[in-house]
Write a protein that holds these residues in place. Structure first.
Motif, PDB file in Angstrom:
ATOM      1  N   VAL A  22      -6.112  29.635 -20.772  1.00  0.00           N
ATOM      2  CA  VAL A  22      -7.368  30.258 -20.321  1.00  0.00           C
ATOM      3  C   VAL A  22      -7.134  31.723 -19.951  1.00  0.00           C
ATOM      4  O   VAL A  22      -6.206  32.051 -19.216  1.00  0.00           O
ATOM      5  N   GLN A  23      -7.971  32.600 -20.508  1.00  0.00           N
ATOM      6  CA  GLN A  23      -7.880  34.036 -20.210  1.00  0.00           C
ATOM      7  C   GLN A  23      -9.036  34.415 -19.287  1.00  0.00           C
ATOM      8  O   GLN A  23     -10.137  33.895 -19.452  1.00  0.00           O
ATOM      9  N   THR A  24      -8.771  35.323 -18.360  1.00  0.00           N
ATOM     10  CA  THR A  24      -9.825  35.760 -17.447  1.00  0.00           C
ATOM     11  C   THR A  24     -10.035  37.265 -17.558  1.00  0.00           C
ATOM     12  O   THR A  24      -9.095  38.045 -17.443  1.00  0.00           O
ATOM     13  N   LEU A  25     -11.290  37.623 -17.802  1.00  0.00           N
ATOM     14  CA  LEU A  25     -11.669  39.036 -17.898  1.00  0.00           C
ATOM     15  C   LEU A  25     -12.498  39.377 -16.657  1.00  0.00           C
ATOM     16  O   LEU A  25     -13.423  38.637 -16.316  1.00  0.00           O
ATOM     17  N   VAL A  26     -12.147  40.475 -15.999  1.00  0.00           N
ATOM     18  CA  VAL A  26     -12.876  40.876 -14.789  1.00  0.00           C
ATOM     19  C   VAL A  26     -13.666  42.140 -15.101  1.00  0.00           C
ATOM     20  O   VAL A  26     -13.107  43.116 -15.596  1.00  0.00           O
ATOM     21  N   ARG A  27     -14.962  42.106 -14.835  1.00  0.00           N
ATOM     22  CA  ARG A  27     -15.789  43.302 -15.038  1.00  0.00           C
ATOM     23  C   ARG A  27     -16.206  43.844 -13.675  1.00  0.00           C
ATOM     24  O   ARG A  27     -16.898  43.163 -12.914  1.00  0.00           O
ATOM     25  N   LYS A  28     -15.758  45.086 -13.405  1.00  0.00           N
ATOM     26  CA  LYS A  28     -16.061  45.733 -12.125  1.00  0.00           C
ATOM     27  C   LYS A  28     -17.175  46.757 -12.316  1.00  0.00           C
ATOM     28  O   LYS A  28     -17.514  47.104 -13.452  1.00  0.00           O
ATOM     29  N   MET A  29     -17.662  47.275 -11.202  1.00  0.00           N
ATOM     30  CA  MET A  29     -18.726  48.289 -11.250  1.00  0.00           C
ATOM     31  C   MET A  29     -18.312  49.440 -12.185  1.00  0.00           C
ATOM     32  O   MET A  29     -19.121  49.931 -12.965  1.00  0.00           O
ATOM     33  N   LYS A  30     -17.056  49.855 -12.121  1.00  0.00           N
ATOM     34  CA  LYS A  30     -16.609  51.000 -12.928  1.00  0.00           C
ATOM     35  C   LYS A  30     -16.674  50.714 -14.432  1.00  0.00           C
ATOM     36  O   LYS A  30     -16.684  51.644 -15.233  1.00  0.00           O
ATOM     37  N   ASN A  31     -16.719  49.443 -14.815  1.00  0.00           N
ATOM     38  CA  ASN A  31     -16.792  49.081 -16.226  1.00  0.00           C
ATOM     39  C   ASN A  31     -18.228  49.065 -16.757  1.00  0.00           C
ATOM     40  O   ASN A  31     -18.447  48.781 -17.935  1.00  0.00           O
ATOM     41  N   LEU A  32     -19.198  49.302 -15.868  1.00  0.00           N
ATOM     42  CA  LEU A  32     -20.605  49.148 -16.278  1.00  0.00           C
ATOM     43  C   LEU A  32     -21.364  50.477 -16.307  1.00  0.00           C
ATOM     44  O   LEU A  32     -22.540  50.544 -15.934  1.00  0.00           O
ATOM     45  N   GLU A  33     -20.718  51.512 -16.770  1.00  0.00           N
ATOM     46  CA  GLU A  33     -21.389  52.807 -16.879  1.00  0.00           C
ATOM     47  C   GLU A  33     -22.577  52.711 -17.836  1.00  0.00           C
ATOM     48  O   GLU A  33     -22.451  52.134 -18.933  1.00  0.00           O
ATOM     49  N   GLY A  34     -23.711  53.220 -17.422  1.00  0.00           N
ATOM     50  CA  GLY A  34     -24.886  53.246 -18.292  1.00  0.00           C
ATOM     51  C   GLY A  34     -25.687  51.957 -18.312  1.00  0.00           C
ATOM     52  O   GLY A  34     -26.706  51.865 -18.992  1.00  0.00           O
ATOM     53  N   SER A  56     -12.208  32.455 -20.620  1.00  0.00           N
ATOM     54  CA  SER A  56     -12.430  31.994 -21.988  1.00  0.00           C
ATOM     55  C   SER A  56     -11.228  31.259 -22.551  1.00  0.00           C
ATOM     56  O   SER A  56     -10.080  31.490 -22.155  1.00  0.00           O
ATOM     57  N   TYR A  57     -11.543  30.378 -23.461  1.00  0.00           N
ATOM     58  CA  TYR A  57     -10.555  29.570 -24.169  1.00  0.00           C
ATOM     59  C   TYR A  57     -10.750  29.863 -25.650  1.00  0.00           C
ATOM     60  O   TYR A  57     -11.798  29.560 -26.219  1.00  0.00           O
ATOM     61  N   CYS A  58      -9.747  30.509 -26.234  1.00  0.00           N
ATOM     62  CA  CYS A  58      -9.824  30.944 -27.632  1.00  0.00           C
ATOM     63  C   CYS A  58      -8.691  30.273 -28.400  1.00  0.00           C
ATOM     64  O   CYS A  58      -7.597  30.851 -28.528  1.00  0.00           O
ATOM     65  N   PRO A  59      -8.912  29.044 -28.859  1.00  0.00           N
ATOM     66  CA  PRO A  59      -7.810  28.279 -29.463  1.00  0.00           C
ATOM     67  C   PRO A  59      -7.362  28.781 -30.828  1.00  0.00           C
ATOM     68  O   PRO A  59      -6.300  28.370 -31.309  1.00  0.00           O
ATOM     69  N   VAL A  60      -8.139  29.646 -31.445  1.00  0.00           N
ATOM     70  CA  VAL A  60      -7.731  30.234 -32.731  1.00  0.00           C
ATOM     71  C   VAL A  60      -7.810  31.756 -32.587  1.00  0.00           C
ATOM     72  O   VAL A  60      -8.395  32.263 -31.638  1.00  0.00           O
ATOM     73  N   ALA A  61      -7.230  32.470 -33.536  1.00  0.00           N
ATOM     74  CA  ALA A  61      -7.257  33.937 -33.467  1.00  0.00           C
ATOM     75  C   ALA A  61      -8.685  34.453 -33.643  1.00  0.00           C
ATOM     76  O   ALA A  61      -9.469  33.869 -34.410  1.00  0.00           O
ATOM     77  N   GLY A  62      -9.012  35.537 -32.945  1.00  0.00           N
ATOM     78  CA  GLY A  62     -10.312  36.179 -33.134  1.00  0.00           C
ATOM     79  C   GLY A  62     -10.501  36.521 -34.600  1.00  0.00           C
ATOM     80  O   GLY A  62      -9.568  36.973 -35.255  1.00  0.00           O
ATOM     81  N   GLY A  63     -11.686  36.270 -35.135  1.00  0.00           N
ATOM     82  CA  GLY A  63     -11.953  36.562 -36.537  1.00  0.00           C
ATOM     83  C   GLY A  63     -11.791  35.356 -37.451  1.00  0.00           C
ATOM     84  O   GLY A  63     -12.147  35.426 -38.630  1.00  0.00           O
ATOM     85  N   THR A  64     -11.296  34.233 -36.899  1.00  0.00           N
ATOM     86  CA  THR A  64     -11.103  33.039 -37.740  1.00  0.00           C
ATOM     87  C   THR A  64     -12.446  32.424 -38.113  1.00  0.00           C
ATOM     88  O   THR A  64     -13.202  31.971 -37.242  1.00  0.00           O
ATOM     89  N   GLU A  65     -12.738  32.404 -39.403  1.00  0.00           N
ATOM     90  CA  GLU A  65     -13.996  31.817 -39.849  1.00  0.00           C
ATOM     91  C   GLU A  65     -13.969  30.313 -39.595  1.00  0.00           C
ATOM     92  O   GLU A  65     -12.978  29.646 -39.897  1.00  0.00           O
ATOM     93  N   GLY A  66     -15.034  29.786 -39.003  1.00  0.00           N
ATOM     94  CA  GLY A  66     -15.117  28.348 -38.723  1.00  0.00           C
ATOM     95  C   GLY A  66     -14.598  27.969 -37.358  1.00  0.00           C
ATOM     96  O   GLY A  66     -14.858  26.861 -36.896  1.00  0.00           O
ATOM     97  N   GLY A  67     -13.861  28.862 -36.683  1.00  0.00           N
ATOM     98  CA  GLY A  67     -13.351  28.563 -35.341  1.00  0.00           C
ATOM     99  C   GLY A  67     -14.423  28.761 -34.274  1.00  0.00           C
ATOM    100  O   GLY A  67     -15.442  29.411 -34.514  1.00  0.00           O
ATOM    101  N   LEU A  68     -14.170  28.172 -33.099  1.00  0.00           N
ATOM    102  CA  LEU A  68     -15.116  28.303 -31.986  1.00  0.00           C
ATOM    103  C   LEU A  68     -14.396  28.745 -30.718  1.00  0.00           C
ATOM    104  O   LEU A  68     -13.279  28.292 -30.454  1.00  0.00           O
ATOM    105  N   PHE A  69     -15.043  29.583 -29.927  1.00  0.00           N
ATOM    106  CA  PHE A  69     -14.550  29.980 -28.611  1.00  0.00           C
ATOM    107  C   PHE A  69     -15.464  29.380 -27.545  1.00  0.00           C
ATOM    108  O   PHE A  69     -16.646  29.109 -27.803  1.00  0.00           O
ATOM    109  N   PHE A  70     -14.894  29.225 -26.362  1.00  0.00           N
ATOM    110  CA  PHE A  70     -15.609  28.581 -25.253  1.00  0.00           C
ATOM    111  C   PHE A  70     -15.396  29.442 -24.010  1.00  0.00           C
ATOM    112  O   PHE A  70     -14.272  29.901 -23.761  1.00  0.00           O
TER     113      PHE A  70
END
Ligand code: F6R
Ligand code: ZN
Length: 186
Positions: A22-34, A56-70
């Motif tokens: 599982v990967q975790t992305l954090v979005r802070k105020m500084k990331n929301l310009e505009g 997020s759980y990305c069991p296949v590489a980004g761009g894989t046709e037919g794969g799903l992310f959660f």
């Protein structure tokens, strides 16, 4: 011996994801310009304030046709000059790719803006299910007093495009009103 039954590498507790991949992305105020209408207030705000996290759980590489992310998005409660905390919002890089969202905890709104046509808003609550069609930008807004948790499932080859919708806007902004959320069309 063949091991026929294996433990899945990720667990969805109902509120969050657990497990090594599982990967975790954090979005802070500084990331929301505009993103917020009051850019002056944004400049004066605490840049380190966390607005939302995405597991997020990305069991296949980004761009894989037919794969799903959660993924699960957790948006904190709050506002900037009365405008509720929200996600940046995006359209998929492969714009025909759709997505499912579903409400897990809290109260919010999902703003949908087709490439051609007018935006609309769906209410997000525990159990709500949202089909996001292709060619449609999407943004989540936390209009409640508690955290908003929303699940998502999208194609691994969808990708994310932020620039265009940031420039064009969703055509809808949501503010704190005296009798609940106030939707403003632009
Ligand atoms: C994936 C998706 C969500 C969002 C998340 C954060 O396609 O729609 O997982 O990525 O809610 O929103 P953004 O990406 O707009 O910052
Ligand atoms: Zn998406």
């Amino acid at each position: 011996m063949i091991q026929a039954i294996i433990k899945p590498e990720v667990e969805f507790t109902g509120k969050e994801l657990r497990g090594a991949p599982v990967q975790t992305l954090v979005r802070k105020m500084k990331n929301l310009e505009g993103v917020f209408v009051d850019q002056n207030a944004w400049k004066l705000s605490n840049p380190e304030q966390v607005l939302y996290t995405v597991e997020s759980y990305c069991p296949v590489a980004g761009g894989t046709e037919g794969g799903l992310f959660f993924g699960i998005t957790h948006i904190n409660s709050g506002d900037l000059s009365g405008e509720f905390f929200m996600t940046k919002g995006h359209i998929h890089e492969k714009p025909n790719r759709g997505e499912y969202y579903w409400g897990i905890r809290g109260d919010g709104l999902l703003v949908l803006k087709p490439m051609e046509g007018d935006p609309w808003v769906e209410k997000v609550f525990p159990g709500s299910l949202h089909y996001i069609p292709g060619y449609t930008a999407h943004r989540l807004i936390n209009t409640g007093k508690e955290i908003l948790d929303v699940g998502a499932c999208w194609p691994a080859d969808a990708g994310h495009e932020y620039g265009q919708i940031l420039k064009d806007g969703f055509g809808i902004r949501v503010f704190q009103g005296s009798e609940g959320p106030r939707v403003r069309f632009e």
